[in-house]
Design an enzyme around this catalytic site. Structure first.
Site, mmCIF file in Angstrom:
data_model
loop_
_atom_site.group_PDB
_atom_site.id
_atom_site.type_symbol
_atom_site.label_atom_id
_atom_site.label_comp_id
_atom_site.label_asym_id
_atom_site.label_seq_id
_atom_site.Cartn_x
_atom_site.Cartn_y
_atom_site.Cartn_z
ATOM 1 C CG HIS A 191 3.166 -12.335 -6.362
ATOM 2 N ND1 HIS A 191 4.482 -13.462 -6.734
ATOM 3 C CD2 HIS A 191 2.355 -12.972 -7.084
ATOM 4 C CE1 HIS A 191 4.138 -13.806 -7.346
ATOM 5 N NE2 HIS A 191 2.507 -13.891 -7.790
ATOM 6 C CB SER A 192 4.151 -6.349 -3.637
ATOM 7 O OG SER A 192 4.321 -4.826 -3.335
#
Length: 130
Positions: free
Chosen positions: A15-16
């Site tokens: 997600h990052s």
């Protein structure tokens, strides 16, 4: 085993973007610069989330025709990874993100085939620290 010229590729889906890139740096730092590991983190606009376009591009970068292991972090990254799953070609490892990435990269770096890289990543699930 595959030849050293054609290694199983690995894509780290997070997600990052920063987490994915740093996990790639760690895995490559341990396994060697010849290992095919790519980051697919964050959304297309730089936010937190996942991007099918980033995953597709990362697969293209690491795929040398002997298979690709996708390692997602949590939640929707698993759903995104499933969009690309092709048994015998592109597989998903249900493993701890960092430990699985390192184990997969080391196995790929020594020429393990797709199943061998997946097995090594999955073995990371049982690693104990103490």
């Amino acid at each position: 085993m595959t030849t050293p010229e054609r290694l199983v590729g690995i894509v780290l889906i997070s997600h990052s973007d920063a987490l994915a890139r740093e996990a790639v740096a760690l895995a490559v730092g341990i396994a060697g610069a010849h290992v095919r590991v790519a980051a697919a983190g964050g959304t297309d606009d730089g936010g937190l989330g996942t991007s099918p376009d980033k995953v597709a591009s990362a697969i293209e970068v690491v795929d040398q025709g002997v298979g690709v292991v996708l390692i997602p972090d949590i939640g929707s990254s698993v759903l995104t990874a499933r969009l690309f799953e092709e048994p015998g070609s592109v597989v998903i490892a249900d493993v701890p993100f960092v430990e699985g990435a390192i184990a997969a990269a080391v196995a790929a770096g020594i020429g393990a085939d797709l199943q061998g890289v997946l097995d090594a990543a999955e073995d990371a699930r049982t690693y104990r620290k103490l």
